[in-house]
Design a protein around this motif. Structure first.
Motif, PDB file in Angstrom:
ATOM      1  N   PHE A   1       0.879  -1.113  -0.015  1.00 14.72           N
ATOM      2  CA  PHE A   1      -0.022  -0.035  -0.079  1.00 14.72           C
ATOM      3  C   PHE A   1       0.974   1.222  -0.124  1.00 14.72           C
ATOM      4  O   PHE A   1       2.060   1.323   0.623  1.00 14.72           O
ATOM      5  CB  PHE A   1      -0.786   0.160   1.260  1.00 14.72           C
ATOM      6  N   THR A   2       0.403   2.308  -0.661  1.00 14.36           N
ATOM      7  CA  THR A   2       1.036   3.695  -0.678  1.00 14.36           C
ATOM      8  C   THR A   2       0.138   4.364  -0.022  1.00 14.36           C
ATOM      9  O   THR A   2      -1.181   4.140   0.312  1.00 14.36           O
ATOM     10  CB  THR A   2       1.392   4.051  -2.045  1.00 14.36           C
ATOM     11  N   PRO A   3       0.560   5.572   0.902  1.00 12.73           N
ATOM     12  CA  PRO A   3      -0.382   6.481   1.290  1.00 12.73           C
ATOM     13  C   PRO A   3      -1.655   6.940   0.581  1.00 12.73           C
ATOM     14  O   PRO A   3      -2.608   7.335   1.284  1.00 12.73           O
ATOM     15  CB  PRO A   3       0.666   7.627   1.827  1.00 12.73           C
ATOM     16  N   ASP A   4      -1.452   7.151  -0.626  1.00 17.24           N
ATOM     17  CA  ASP A   4      -2.581   7.818  -1.501  1.00 17.24           C
ATOM     18  C   ASP A   4      -3.406   6.476  -2.082  1.00 17.24           C
ATOM     19  O   ASP A   4      -4.166   6.689  -2.901  1.00 17.24           O
ATOM     20  CB  ASP A   4      -2.134   8.589  -2.724  1.00 17.24           C
ATOM     21  N   ASN A   5      -2.839   5.142  -1.838  1.00 18.00           N
ATOM     22  CA  ASN A   5      -3.899   3.990  -2.334  1.00 18.00           C
ATOM     23  C   ASN A   5      -3.674   3.947  -3.684  1.00 18.00           C
ATOM     24  O   ASN A   5      -4.338   3.259  -4.441  1.00 18.00           O
ATOM     25  CB  ASN A   5      -5.233   3.829  -1.980  1.00 18.00           C
TER      26      ASN A   5
ATOM     27  N   PHE B   1     -12.229   4.167  -6.022  1.00 21.13           N
ATOM     28  CA  PHE B   1     -12.998   4.488  -4.604  1.00 21.13           C
ATOM     29  C   PHE B   1     -11.686   4.455  -3.531  1.00 21.13           C
ATOM     30  O   PHE B   1     -11.848   5.487  -2.384  1.00 21.13           O
ATOM     31  CB  PHE B   1     -13.775   3.468  -4.212  1.00 21.13           C
ATOM     32  N   MET B   2     -10.747   3.700  -3.496  1.00 21.31           N
ATOM     33  CA  MET B   2      -9.726   3.886  -2.555  1.00 21.31           C
ATOM     34  C   MET B   2      -9.171   4.833  -2.522  1.00 21.31           C
ATOM     35  O   MET B   2      -8.451   5.444  -1.679  1.00 21.31           O
ATOM     36  CB  MET B   2      -8.925   2.163  -2.610  1.00 21.31           C
ATOM     37  N   ARG B   3      -8.747   5.404  -3.861  1.00 24.49           N
ATOM     38  CA  ARG B   3      -7.987   6.664  -3.746  1.00 24.49           C
ATOM     39  C   ARG B   3      -8.815   7.699  -3.371  1.00 24.49           C
ATOM     40  O   ARG B   3      -8.068   8.644  -2.676  1.00 24.49           O
ATOM     41  CB  ARG B   3      -7.491   6.628  -5.455  1.00 24.49           C
ATOM     42  N   ARG B   4      -9.963   7.824  -3.764  1.00 25.58           N
ATOM     43  CA  ARG B   4     -10.656   8.999  -3.078  1.00 25.58           C
ATOM     44  C   ARG B   4     -10.861   9.007  -1.570  1.00 25.58           C
ATOM     45  O   ARG B   4     -10.914   9.964  -0.937  1.00 25.58           O
ATOM     46  CB  ARG B   4     -12.248   8.774  -3.627  1.00 25.58           C
TER      47      ARG B   4
ATOM     48  N   ALA C   1      -7.352  12.133   4.242  1.00 24.86           N
ATOM     49  CA  ALA C   1      -5.974  13.278   4.057  1.00 24.86           C
ATOM     50  C   ALA C   1      -6.594  14.614   4.398  1.00 24.86           C
ATOM     51  O   ALA C   1      -5.880  15.397   5.009  1.00 24.86           O
ATOM     52  CB  ALA C   1      -5.118  13.078   3.062  1.00 24.86           C
ATOM     53  N   ASN C   2      -7.476  14.905   3.691  1.00 26.02           N
ATOM     54  CA  ASN C   2      -8.335  16.127   3.714  1.00 26.02           C
ATOM     55  C   ASN C   2      -8.670  16.553   5.131  1.00 26.02           C
ATOM     56  O   ASN C   2      -8.433  17.658   5.544  1.00 26.02           O
ATOM     57  CB  ASN C   2      -9.467  16.337   2.792  1.00 26.02           C
ATOM     58  N   CYS C   3      -9.392  15.717   5.822  1.00 31.36           N
ATOM     59  CA  CYS C   3      -9.778  15.703   7.252  1.00 31.36           C
ATOM     60  C   CYS C   3      -8.414  16.249   8.047  1.00 31.36           C
ATOM     61  O   CYS C   3      -8.548  16.796   8.854  1.00 31.36           O
ATOM     62  CB  CYS C   3     -10.592  14.544   7.680  1.00 31.36           C
ATOM     63  N   ILE C   4      -7.375  15.013   7.923  1.00 28.17           N
ATOM     64  CA  ILE C   4      -6.095  15.475   8.534  1.00 28.17           C
ATOM     65  C   ILE C   4      -5.559  16.551   8.568  1.00 28.17           C
ATOM     66  O   ILE C   4      -4.959  17.393   9.332  1.00 28.17           O
ATOM     67  CB  ILE C   4      -5.132  14.301   8.337  1.00 28.17           C
ATOM     68  N   GLU C   5      -5.504  17.207   7.266  1.00 29.76           N
ATOM     69  CA  GLU C   5      -5.000  18.404   6.813  1.00 29.76           C
ATOM     70  C   GLU C   5      -5.875  19.524   7.650  1.00 29.76           C
ATOM     71  O   GLU C   5      -5.129  20.660   7.922  1.00 29.76           O
ATOM     72  CB  GLU C   5      -4.933  18.698   5.383  1.00 29.76           C
ATOM     73  N   GLY C   6      -7.266  19.422   7.605  1.00 25.12           N
ATOM     74  CA  GLY C   6      -8.023  20.435   8.136  1.00 25.12           C
ATOM     75  C   GLY C   6      -8.184  20.521   9.646  1.00 25.12           C
ATOM     76  O   GLY C   6      -8.429  21.560  10.333  1.00 25.12           O
TER      77      GLY C   6
END
Length: 135
Positions: A40-44, A50-53, A59-64
């Motif tokens: 697995f990579t961090p961005d899937n 779907f897994m990439r999204r 990540a958007n939640c972690i960033e926000g």
């Protein structure tokens, strides 16, 4: 619990839910032999759209979280939830809406709606910053 504390807890819970969903699917992929445990990579990348999204939504939640969650936390810690309470649940709703739209589609309309949900969060955060500093 104040609306501010509820929204902060909800933001954290939503971020955790996305993580648990992603890790549940990854665990299934490893158990079924579809992907190696170290594949697995961090961005899937290399997995389903779907897994990439899902990876990006998480990540958007972690960033926000430091920005939006930080403002909510400052309001709680300084006993100034009166500044944030009225829009705290709107912020949480916009965050969840942004993530759900991200999970559903990347069509131009979906991207515009997702950006609108993000813009709502930005406007709320700017207002809160102004109010927390000015009062």
């Amino acid at each position: 619990m104040s609306s501010t504390a509820c929204a902060l807890t909800g933001f954290i819970a939503w971020t955790l839910l996305l993580l648990v969903l992603m890790e549940t699917i990854r665990t299934y992929l490893v158990i079924t032999g579809s992907v190696a445990a170290n594949g697995f990579t961090p961005d899937n990348a290399g997995l389903s759209p779907f897994m990439r999204r899902l990876a990006r939504a998480h990540a958007n939640c972690i960033e926000g979280l430091p920005l939006f969650g930080g403002l909510l936390a400052v309001a709680v810690m300084t006993s100034r939830t009166s500044v944030t309470d009225t829009m705290a649940l709107w912020l949480l709703g916009a965050r969840i809406g942004q993530s759900v739209i991200h999970l559903i589609s990347t069509s131009p309309v979906a991207v515009s709606l997702r950006f609108t949900a993000f813009a709502v969060q930005i406007v709320i955060a700017v207002y809160w910053c102004w109010r927390l500093f000015s009062t």
